[in-house]
Design a protein around this motif. Structure first.
Motif, short mmCIF file in Angstrom:
data_model
loop_
_atom_site.label_atom_id
_atom_site.label_comp_id
_atom_site.label_asym_id
_atom_site.label_seq_id
_atom_site.Cartn_x
_atom_site.Cartn_y
_atom_site.Cartn_z
N LEU A 175 0.82 -1.22 0.00
CA LEU A 175 0.00 0.00 0.00
C LEU A 175 0.85 1.26 0.00
O LEU A 175 0.43 2.29 -0.52
N GLY A 176 2.04 1.19 0.61
CA GLY A 176 2.89 2.37 0.69
C GLY A 176 3.29 2.86 -0.69
O GLY A 176 3.12 4.05 -1.01
N ALA A 177 3.78 1.95 -1.52
CA ALA A 177 4.18 2.32 -2.88
C ALA A 177 2.96 2.70 -3.72
O ALA A 177 3.02 3.59 -4.56
N ARG A 178 1.84 2.02 -3.47
CA ARG A 178 0.62 2.37 -4.20
C ARG A 178 0.27 3.84 -3.96
O ARG A 178 -0.14 4.56 -4.85
N ASP A 179 0.49 4.30 -2.70
CA ASP A 179 0.18 5.68 -2.36
C ASP A 179 1.18 6.67 -2.95
O ASP A 179 0.79 7.70 -3.49
N THR A 180 2.48 6.36 -2.88
CA THR A 180 3.46 7.31 -3.44
C THR A 180 3.32 7.41 -4.96
O THR A 180 3.45 8.48 -5.53
N LEU A 181 3.02 6.28 -5.60
CA LEU A 181 2.89 6.27 -7.06
C LEU A 181 1.67 7.09 -7.51
O LEU A 181 1.76 7.92 -8.42
N ARG A 182 0.56 6.88 -6.82
CA ARG A 182 -0.65 7.60 -7.24
C ARG A 182 -0.54 9.08 -6.91
O ARG A 182 -1.01 9.94 -7.66
N LEU A 183 0.12 9.38 -5.78
CA LEU A 183 0.26 10.79 -5.39
C LEU A 183 1.15 11.54 -6.39
O LEU A 183 0.84 12.67 -6.75
N GLU A 184 2.23 10.92 -6.85
CA GLU A 184 3.08 11.58 -7.85
C GLU A 184 2.31 11.92 -9.12
O GLU A 184 2.63 12.86 -9.83
N MET A 185 1.27 11.12 -9.40
CA MET A 185 0.45 11.38 -10.60
C MET A 185 -0.68 12.37 -10.30
O MET A 185 -1.43 12.76 -11.19
N GLY A 186 -0.86 12.72 -9.01
CA GLY A 186 -1.98 13.59 -8.64
C GLY A 186 -3.32 12.88 -8.70
O GLY A 186 -4.36 13.53 -8.74
N TYR A 187 -3.30 11.55 -8.69
CA TYR A 187 -4.56 10.80 -8.69
C TYR A 187 -5.20 10.91 -7.30
O TYR A 187 -4.53 10.68 -6.30
N PRO A 188 -6.49 11.21 -7.24
CA PRO A 188 -7.13 11.35 -5.93
C PRO A 188 -7.38 9.99 -5.27
O PRO A 188 -7.58 8.98 -5.95
N LEU A 189 -7.36 9.99 -3.96
CA LEU A 189 -7.73 8.82 -3.16
C LEU A 189 -9.02 9.15 -2.45
O LEU A 189 -9.08 10.13 -1.70
N ASN A 190 -10.06 8.36 -2.69
CA ASN A 190 -11.34 8.63 -2.04
C ASN A 190 -11.18 8.50 -0.53
O ASN A 190 -10.54 7.58 -0.05
N GLY A 191 -11.79 9.42 0.19
CA GLY A 191 -11.63 9.45 1.64
C GLY A 191 -10.57 10.45 2.07
O GLY A 191 -10.68 11.07 3.12
N ASN A 192 -9.53 10.64 1.23
CA ASN A 192 -8.55 11.71 1.45
C ASN A 192 -8.89 12.92 0.60
O ASN A 192 -9.18 13.99 1.11
N ASP A 193 -8.83 12.71 -0.72
CA ASP A 193 -8.90 13.82 -1.66
C ASP A 193 -10.31 14.01 -2.23
O ASP A 193 -10.60 15.03 -2.84
N LEU A 194 -11.14 13.00 -2.07
CA LEU A 194 -12.52 13.11 -2.53
C LEU A 194 -13.41 12.99 -1.30
O LEU A 194 -13.10 12.21 -0.39
N SER A 195 -14.49 13.75 -1.30
CA SER A 195 -15.36 13.70 -0.12
C SER A 195 -16.77 14.03 -0.52
O SER A 195 -17.00 14.64 -1.57
N PRO A 196 -17.74 13.65 0.32
CA PRO A 196 -19.15 13.95 0.02
C PRO A 196 -19.42 15.45 0.02
O PRO A 196 -20.49 15.88 -0.40
N ASP A 197 -18.44 16.26 0.49
CA ASP A 197 -18.63 17.71 0.56
C ASP A 197 -17.92 18.47 -0.55
O ASP A 197 -17.93 19.69 -0.56
N ARG A 198 -17.25 17.75 -1.44
CA ARG A 198 -16.54 18.41 -2.54
C ARG A 198 -17.00 17.79 -3.85
O ARG A 198 -17.13 16.57 -3.95
N THR A 199 -17.16 18.63 -4.86
CA THR A 199 -17.60 18.12 -6.16
C THR A 199 -16.39 17.69 -6.99
O THR A 199 -15.26 18.11 -6.73
N PRO A 200 -16.64 16.89 -8.03
CA PRO A 200 -15.51 16.52 -8.90
C PRO A 200 -14.92 17.72 -9.63
O PRO A 200 -13.74 17.67 -10.00
N LEU A 201 -15.68 18.78 -9.80
CA LEU A 201 -15.11 19.98 -10.43
C LEU A 201 -14.09 20.61 -9.49
O LEU A 201 -13.01 21.02 -9.91
N GLU A 202 -14.41 20.65 -8.20
CA GLU A 202 -13.44 21.16 -7.22
C GLU A 202 -12.22 20.25 -7.16
O GLU A 202 -11.10 20.71 -6.90
#
Lengths: 343, 125
Positions: free
Chosen positions: A203-230
C-alpha cells in the motif's frame, strides 16, 4: 500489515522506495482483492448508469472502460470508480473497498425495471500489474491472450470455466493491467505473475505512485462535501448527456465559479515530509489543509501533497507555507501531475 | 541484522539507551528501523531540554509515516546527533551506532532497571 477497509494489507514487502522504483522502471504487482466489483446488466442499464455516474457510459464501445464518479444530491463524491462495457448491455464496475456497501445501497435504492445489479465483490480476487514491463509479464503469464488496449477490458474464461477479467488500467501512471479472477484462484495467479517477473508491492508504494500522478484517493482527496469539479476531475464529467445525480450543483458551480480547487503543493526547502491534515498557510493566514501528502521517490524525495485551496491559489508558483508540528516550511503550488514519465 | 550492544536496554516503544554511563546515547531499535522503512527526516530535541521518561522528544519521519520518539529515561538532553540531520539514512544503516539520536544526562540511573534487555525486547514481537 495494517487494517484497510476490513482487510489486512501489507504497507510494504521489502521497502516502499524500492517497490516504487520497480513500478517506474520495471514491473510491480499489487494485491487489489479488497476492491469491489459490481455487474450491471439489462436493457435499461445504459440510461440508468448515465443517471448515476458523471461520465457518459454511452461513449463506451464494448471492451472499453472509463473513469467516472458517483455523486450525492449535493454534487459531492460518494465514490470514484471505473466502469467497463463488457457487452451490449453489460457493465463491470470496479469500486473502492471502503465504499462497497455504501455504493451498493445507493444504487439499489435507485434501481429501475430492466436493470440488474449484482455485487460480486466477494467472488473476485484482484491484482494490479504495473510498470513499463507489465506487457512482458502479461505475455509470459497469459500466453496466447491479447492485452486489451488502453483503458480497455477483456473477459477470458479459463480453468474450469472460472471467468477472469483483464483491464488495461491502473493507479500508478505506468502502463499495466488489473486482473480479476475467481477468489479461490487468487494465490495461484499472484504466483504466476510474480514468477513472470512482477515484484510484490504494498500500500505504501501504491500511495506514493498515485500521489506523484496527482490521482485522488477517495476518503482523502474526494469527499461527500466536494464536487468533482473542485477535485479537478471535470474531464470525467459529462454535463451534456442529460440528468444525473448531482448535475444541478455542478452546473451552478460551472456558471458561478468554484469555491475551492484541489491544488498540487510542493515543498521548496529542505524539511520533513508533509502529510495529510497538515495546515497550509499563505501570507500568514491558514487557507486550507493537505488532504494527501508524502514523499515523492521519483522526484528526489521531494515533499508533495494536495489541498483544497481558494481558486486564486490554483495556479502554479503561489507561495505557501506548510505547518509541520508547529514549524512552517516554504512550499509552492505546482501543476499536476507532479511526475511525468521521461519521454 | 545488527545486534545491540550488550549494555543496551529497550523501551516497549522501540527506543534503546546505553546503561552504565552517566551520559547515555539513545536511538531506535533495529526492529523499529525495519518497520519504519527508509528514514528521510529526523527532528531532534533542543540541547539543554529537561525531559522525563516517556516524554515525546523527537520525530523520525520515514517514507511511510512520522513516528514520535519517547525518551526512555529522565534527565537533560546534552547532545544531539547532527550527522543524521543531513544523513538520516544512518538511522537505517546503523541504528545502534552512527544512527544514534541524542544523548541524555541521566537524572536517575535506577530508572533504567524498568527497561528490557535485548532478549526480552525481541520476545515482544
Amino acid at each position: 500489515m495494517v487494517p484497510f477497509a476490513g482487510w489486512k494489507m501489507p504497507v510494504q514487502y521489502t521497502g516502499i522506495t524500492e517497490e516504487h522504483q520497480a513500478v517506474r522502471s520495471g514491473v510491480g504487482i499489487f494485491d487489489i482483492s479488497h476492491m469491489g466489483q459490481f455487474l450491471v446488466s439489462g436493457s435499461a442499464s445504459m440510461d440508468w448508469l448515465n443517471g448515476l455516474l458523471t461520465n457518459g457510459v454511452h461513449k463506451l464501445e464494448e471492451g472499453q472502460g472509463q473513469y467516472t464518479l458517483m455523486l450525492n444530491e449535493r454534487g459531492g463524491v460518494i465514490d470514484d470508480l471505473i466502469v467497463y462495457r463488457t457487452g451490449p448491455e453489460e457493465w463491470f464496475l470496479v469500486v473502492n473497498a471502503s465504499k462497497i456497501a455504501e455504493d451498493r445501497e445507493w444504487m439499489q435504492a435507485r434501481l429501475v425495471p430492466d436493470v440488474a445489479l449484482a455485487d460480486e465483490s466477494p467472488a473476485f480476487a484482484g491484482m494490479a500489474v504495473q510498470g513499463p514491463q507489465a506487457v512482458d509479464v502479461f505475455g509470459k503469464a497469459l500466453p496466447g491472450e491479447r492485452m486489451p488496449s488502453r483503458n480497455g477490458v477483456a473477459m477470458i474464461a479459463r480453468r474450469n470455466g472460472g471467468k477472469c477479467v483483464i483491464c488495461r488500467t491502473g493507479y500508478t501512471g505506468e502502463d499495466g493491467f488489473e486482473f480479476f479472477c475467481p477468489a479461490t484462484e487468487g494465490p495461484e495467479w499472484w504466483n504466476t505473475f510474480v514468477a513472470a517477473g512482477a515484484r510484490p508491492c504494498g500500500l505504501g508504494a501504491r500511495d506514493t505512485l498515485r500521489l506523484e500522478m496527482g490521482y485522488p484517493l477517495n476518503g482523502n482527496d474526494l469527499s461527500p462535501d466536494r464536487t468533482p469539479l473542485e477535485a479537478g476531475l471535470g474531464f470525467f464529467v459529462d454535463l451534456e448527456k442529460g440528468a444525473f445525480v448531482g448535475r444541478t450543483v455542478l452546473t451552478e458551480q460551472k456558471a458561478n465559479g468554484l469555491p475551492s480547487k484541489l491544488t498540487g503543493v510542493r515543498v521548496t526547502e529542505k524539511g520533513p515530509p508533509i502529510r495529510a491534515h497538515y495546515a497550509v498557510f499563505a501570507g500568514g493566514a491558514q487557507i486550507g489543509e493537505l488532504c494527501s501528502g508524502g514523499v515523492a521517490p521519483s522526484l528526489g524525495g521531494a515533499g508533495i501533497g494536495m489541498a483544497y485551496l481558494p481558486p486564486d491559489f490554483a495556479t502554479p508558483g503561489k507561495v505557501l507555507e506548510i505547518d509541520v508540528r508547529g514549524r512552517r516550511f516554504a512550499a509552492e503550488t505546482v501543476k499536476k501531475p507532479f511526475y511525468r514519465r521521461p519521454a | 541484522m545488527p545486534a545491540a550492544p550488550a549494555n543496551a536496554r529497550f523501551a516497549t516503544s522501540h527506543e534503546w539507551i546505553l546503561t552504565g554511563t552517566e551520559i547515555s546515547p539513545v536511538g531506535i531499535s533495529e526492529h523499529a528501523q525495519v518497520e519504519l522503512g527508509e528514514v528521510v527526516y529526523v527532528e531532534l530535541p533542543e540541547v539543554g531540554r529537561q525531559v522525563k521518561a516517556g516524554d515525546s522528544v523527537a520525530v523520525v519521519d520515514s517514507v511511510k509515516a512520522a513516528s514520535d520518539i519517547y525518551s526512555p529515561a529522565s534527565g537533560e538532553i546534552v547532545e544531539v546527533n547532527q550527522e543524521i540531520t543531513s544523513n538520516s539514512s544512518l538511522v537505517n544503516e546503523d541504528p545502534y551506532g552512527a544512527g544514534w539520536l541524542f544523548k541524555i544526562k541521566l537524572a536517575d540511573p535506577s530508572e533504567l532497571g524498568a527497561l528490557l534487555d535485548e532478549t526480552a525486547y525481541k520476545a515482544l514481537y
